[in-house]
Design a protein around this motif. Structure first.
Motif, PDB file in Angstrom:
ATOM      1  N   VAL A  78     101.955  49.987  10.184  1.00  0.00           N
ATOM      2  CA  VAL A  78     101.977  48.839  11.077  1.00  0.00           C
ATOM      3  C   VAL A  78     103.046  48.947  12.153  1.00  0.00           C
ATOM      4  CG1 VAL A  78     102.112  46.323  11.273  1.00  0.00           C
ATOM      5  CG2 VAL A  78     101.046  47.346   9.270  1.00  0.00           C
ATOM      6  N   LEU A  79     104.340  49.013  11.747  1.00  0.00           N
ATOM      7  CA  LEU A  79     105.400  49.114  12.744  1.00  0.00           C
ATOM      8  C   LEU A  79     106.057  50.481  12.733  1.00  0.00           C
ATOM      9  CD1 LEU A  79     107.130  45.651  12.654  1.00  0.00           C
ATOM     10  CD2 LEU A  79     105.607  46.595  14.356  1.00  0.00           C
ATOM     11  N   ILE A 122     106.314  41.881  18.106  1.00  0.00           N
ATOM     12  CA  ILE A 122     104.972  41.297  18.213  1.00  0.00           C
ATOM     13  C   ILE A 122     104.046  42.224  19.007  1.00  0.00           C
ATOM     14  CG2 ILE A 122     103.672  39.357  19.179  1.00  0.00           C
ATOM     15  CD1 ILE A 122     106.192  37.628  18.625  1.00  0.00           C
ATOM     16  N   ILE A 123     104.571  42.807  20.077  1.00  0.00           N
ATOM     17  CA  ILE A 123     103.783  43.739  20.885  1.00  0.00           C
ATOM     18  C   ILE A 123     103.294  44.896  20.028  1.00  0.00           C
ATOM     19  CG2 ILE A 123     103.955  45.460  22.731  1.00  0.00           C
ATOM     20  CD1 ILE A 123     105.897  43.448  24.127  1.00  0.00           C
ATOM     21  N   LYS A 124     104.171  45.413  19.159  1.00  0.00           N
ATOM     22  CA  LYS A 124     103.798  46.542  18.321  1.00  0.00           C
ATOM     23  C   LYS A 124     102.688  46.149  17.346  1.00  0.00           C
ATOM     24  CE  LYS A 124     104.448  50.827  17.431  1.00  0.00           C
ATOM     25  NZ  LYS A 124     104.293  51.865  18.484  1.00  0.00           N
ATOM     26  N   MET A 125     102.761  44.949  16.789  1.00  0.00           N
ATOM     27  CA  MET A 125     101.700  44.499  15.893  1.00  0.00           C
ATOM     28  C   MET A 125     100.365  44.398  16.634  1.00  0.00           C
ATOM     29  SD  MET A 125     103.250  41.657  13.282  1.00  0.00           S
ATOM     30  CE  MET A 125     103.793  40.538  14.548  1.00  0.00           C
ATOM     31  N   GLY A 126     100.392  43.845  17.850  1.00  0.00           N
ATOM     32  CA  GLY A 126      99.166  43.741  18.628  1.00  0.00           C
ATOM     33  C   GLY A 126      98.601  45.103  18.985  1.00  0.00           C
ATOM     34  N   ALA A 127      99.495  46.039  19.340  1.00  0.00           N
ATOM     35  CA  ALA A 127      99.049  47.385  19.690  1.00  0.00           C
ATOM     36  C   ALA A 127      98.396  48.071  18.494  1.00  0.00           C
ATOM     37  CB  ALA A 127     100.232  48.206  20.199  1.00  0.00           C
ATOM     38  N   ASN A 128      98.979  47.887  17.314  1.00  0.00           N
ATOM     39  CA  ASN A 128      98.406  48.484  16.109  1.00  0.00           C
ATOM     40  C   ASN A 128      97.042  47.869  15.782  1.00  0.00           C
ATOM     41  OD1 ASN A 128     100.364  50.396  15.534  1.00  0.00           O
ATOM     42  ND2 ASN A 128     101.606  48.960  14.390  1.00  0.00           N
TER      43      ASN A 128
END
Length: 413
Positions: free
Chosen positions: A208-209, A167-173
């Motif tokens: 995305v990821l 989830i953190i990676k999605m938010g960062a992207n």
């Protein structure tokens, strides 16, 4: 700039899907809440006991306060924590950070631990008797609370942290995309200079990821782990879980960087460890490397797609065993990697189809990274003389794929 809240930076329906799949894989009740403990998603697989408590306003506020408390504890420690909720049940919380700010938590549990929490029963009854709900019904629901093992809790702790990182990676992207939209013309020119690689990353379905494993593969693996946990006393489950964690960490790396041959081989072995568990050790892996794996560089995810192709097309249709070998050696001061298998083999027409564009040839059970994409990325970094130089295959005998890369690792062209 969008306010930095969990609801604003990650699509709630995507969060709901992640939550539901994790719950299906582990069997635990799951919810994702903001930094104040307020639910962002709808509860998944909640116990009747907890659902009944939340049916009253007072009970709901107690649950929100409890979720906020454990979320803050997890944020302070920077990792998943195990906690007793206001009712006395075991909950886990993994913190979600973005730009150094705690914006929420993934919470699961609603169980008791065998050989540890038997004495909690009377305490739970005492803690919940003040709530303005049907107490007789609450006691009936309490009798259905699951007792689980400490080992299962520990395994869920690791997996929950992976979900939070996802989830953190999605938010960062998402934030990165917003920042790109606000860049001036100078940054736009820089982006144009990188356009070929950006397009290639989209074709390989690594956006995305940044090369995150296809969700079908990820959650099929989680289901495999869940079944193993049920059938075994957990040593093999621990190995599979560890391999999946390593795969997740590796696939979250920057896709536009080169990695060492050692890192690629380690990633491949973790992938094969999962597949060997899935196919009950009908896959045999052999490796002979006669080059310095610490210094040789190559694009990330260059070997595993070829191994995956061998398993999907050369092995899955049959019940026999398959031997996969990797032989690395120097020839004419170039590094040669020969990846061979004893699978069903392919016709010339089938070999040609391997190099179709990944957008044309899609398989929901794979990472979606075709051999053509591997070829393009190697040649992007090192030049036309490198890449997949040979594919030899004979029906009923097997297949060999030869990759050639520079001896020193080189630099992008």
């Amino acid at each position: 700039m969008t306010a930095l809240t969990l609801r604003n930076v990650v699509n709630v329906e995507i969060l709901q899907e992640i939550q539901e799949r994790f719950s299906d894989a582990t069997g635990f009740g799951v919810i994702i809440a903001d930094e104040q403990g307020v639910p962002v998603t709808r509860p998944t697989n909640f116990t009747s006991f907890c659902t009944h408590i939340r049916s009253s306003e007072k009970g709901l506020q107690c649950c929100i306060a409890s979720d906020r408390k454990v979320g803050l504890i997890a944020a302070e420690q920077g990792k998943t924590v195990i906690h007793y909720c206001h009712s006395g049940l075991v909950d886990l919380a993994a913190p979600i950070f973005l730009n150094g700010k705690h914006i929420g938590s993934v919470l699961c549990g609603q169980v008791l631990i065998e050989d540890r929490d038997e004495k909690q029963v009377d305490l739970i009854r005492e803690k919940t008797k003040h709530l303005p709900i049907d107490q007789e019904l609450l006691q009936l629901y309490f009798e259905k609370i699951e007792f689980t093992s400490q080992k299962r809790i520990e395994t869920a702790t690791e997996l929950l942290q992976l979900v939070a990182n996802y989830i953190i990676k999605m938010g960062a992207n998402y934030l990165a995309q917003e920042e790109l939209n606000e860049k001036n013309q100078k940054l736009m020119e820089e982006m144009q200079a990188r356009a070929r690689l950006e397009k290639l990353l989209q074709e390989t379905q690594l956006k995305v990821l940044q090369s995150q494993i296809n969700p079908h593969f990820l959650f099929n693996t989680l289901n495999t782990i869940s079944r193993l946990a049920y059938l075994e006393n957990a040593e093999q489950t621990q190995n599979v879980t560890y391999s999946l964690a390593k795969i997740m960490r590796y696939s979250l790396r920057n896709i536009d960087q080169l990695v060492t041959l050692k890192e690629e081989l380690d990633y491949t072995k973790n992938y094969l460890n999962i597949q060997q568990s899935r196919f009950r050790n009908r896959i045999q892996y052999e490796e002979r490397i006669d080059v310095d794996i610490e210094t040789i560089k190559m694009p990330i995810l260059s070997i595993q797609p070829i191994i995956e192709n061998a398993i999907i097309h050369g092995f899955e249709p049959q019940d026999s065993r398959i031997v996969i070998k990797i032989h690395g050696f120097l020839k004419d001061d170039k590094v040669v990697l020969e990846i061979s298998d004893t699978g069903v083999g392919m016709t010339e027409e089938k070999v040609s189809s391997l190099f179709l564009d990944s957008s044309v040839k899609k398989n929901s059970h794979t990472t979606g990274i075709g051999m053509n994409n591997v070829q393009k990325r190697i040649q992007y970094y090192f030049g036309e003389e490198y890449g997949i130089t040979v594919v030899e295959s004979r029906p009923g005998v097997g297949t060999m794929v030869r990759i050639v890369i520079p001896n020193s690792g080189g630099v992008p062209v």
